[in-house]
Design an enzyme around this catalytic site. Structure first.
Site, short mmCIF file in Angstrom:
data_model
loop_
_atom_site.label_atom_id
_atom_site.label_comp_id
_atom_site.label_asym_id
_atom_site.label_seq_id
_atom_site.Cartn_x
_atom_site.Cartn_y
_atom_site.Cartn_z
N GLY A 186 5.18 -0.97 2.59
CA GLY A 186 4.33 0.19 2.40
C GLY A 186 5.11 1.49 2.29
O GLY A 186 6.18 1.65 2.87
N HIS A 189 0.82 -1.21 0.00
CA HIS A 189 0.00 0.00 0.00
C HIS A 189 0.86 1.27 0.00
O HIS A 189 1.93 1.33 0.58
CB HIS A 189 -0.93 0.01 1.23
CG HIS A 189 -0.19 -0.04 2.54
ND1 HIS A 189 0.26 1.07 3.18
CD2 HIS A 189 0.17 -1.09 3.31
CE1 HIS A 189 0.85 0.73 4.31
NE2 HIS A 189 0.82 -0.58 4.41
N ASP A 190 0.36 2.27 -0.72
CA ASP A 190 0.94 3.63 -0.75
C ASP A 190 2.34 3.67 -1.36
O ASP A 190 3.07 4.64 -1.16
CB ASP A 190 0.97 4.24 0.66
CG ASP A 190 -0.41 4.32 1.28
OD1 ASP A 190 -1.21 5.16 0.82
OD2 ASP A 190 -0.71 3.52 2.19
#
Length: 276
Positions: A149, A131-132
């Site tokens: 992440g 994520h991100d």
């Protein structure tokens, strides 16, 4: 209720064993192979090819001409205990190749809610983008590369098989990461890192040459590298010396700007234990 979209009613070629939820947006000449699941918020560009047993869920968009190989899983919930089902995004660019078993996750709402993948990138089998993350153009992640992440990867970075990148780490453009390397600190543009813990081994000269950098730029980067990582004085003092030079070119300016930018991580260096 989830029902397949009849191929006769849609411009895409969809295998009858696959499920495409109502609301999914499919571009022209899309091909979806057998036993795939395409979620209601997915957007596929023109000429996207999805092979068998692929799952694409959430607010995931894939650019034109991208090819996804069997058993890839894109857009499922982030592997984060704080995720509560928010509608966040995974944006994949055009002309990417996503090989077998690759996983990519959308962002977290507290950090912009978006994971982005650039154009013309290659993700080999079982590589992972958490994520991100923000991955640039013309990037290669070899087999089993793991991005935690919030990792940022610049354009034309190559990562060898099994490399692992710590969360919030930045990898500058044109960097080369060796196989099985543990990347726990930022890697400067054009840097070459290897080992566990990761150590800066020099510059990715071959990558610069392949990208069309001339001899003047390459020599300027070499001089800046030697000055910045001169072990006789602290890195920050060396960086100040390079910053004051009047003859630095754009490639050197990229390195300085990368170092000057705010970061959660220290700076990778040629010596074990040496920190920026």
């Amino acid at each position: 209720m989830i029902t397949p979209v009849p191929a006769a009613l849609h411009p895409a070629r969809i295998h009858p064993s696959s499920i495409v939820e109502d609301g999914a947006q499919l571009g022209r000449n899309v091909e979806i192979g057998p036993f795939c699941h395409i979620g209601a918020k997915v957007r596929l560009g023109d000429n996207v090819r999805i092979m068998s047993h692929v799952v694409i869920l959430g607010s995931t968009s894939i650019g034109d001409n991208t090819e996804v190989f069997p058993n890839a899983v894109l857009g499922c919930a982030p592997q984060n205990i704080h995720y509560k089902g928010e509608d966040t995004e995974l944006v994949i660019g055009s002309s990417c190749t996503i090989r077998e078993g690759v996983t990519m996750h959308p962002g977290m709402p507290d950090f912009g809610g978006k994971t982005t993948i650039g154009d013309n990138s290659l993700f080999l089998a079982y590589s992972h983008v958490a994520h991100d993350c923000h991955v640039g153009d013309h990037v290669i992640l070899s087999n089993n590369v793991m991005l935690a992440g919030h990792v940022t990867v610049g354009d034309r970075v190559i990562m060898g098989g099994g490399a692992a990148v710590h969360q919030f780490t930045r990898v500058g453009h044109h960097a080369f990461i060796g196989g099985l390397a543990a990347v726990s600190n930022d890697v400067i543009p054009y840097g070459m890192l290897n080992g566990n813990p990761g150590v800066l081994m020099g510059l990715n000269i071959i990558g610069m040459q392949r990208s069309g950098f001339d001899r003047k730029a390459i020599h300027a980067v070499r001089r800046a590298y030697k000055t910045i990582f001169d072990s006789n004085t602290p890195i920050r003092e060396n960086i100040a010396q390079v910053r004051e030079q009047t003859d630095k070119n754009a490639a050197v300016a990229d390195i300085i700007a990368f170092i000057d930018a705010e970061s959660e991580r220290a700076l990778s260096s040629p010596a074990r234990g040496q920190r920026g």
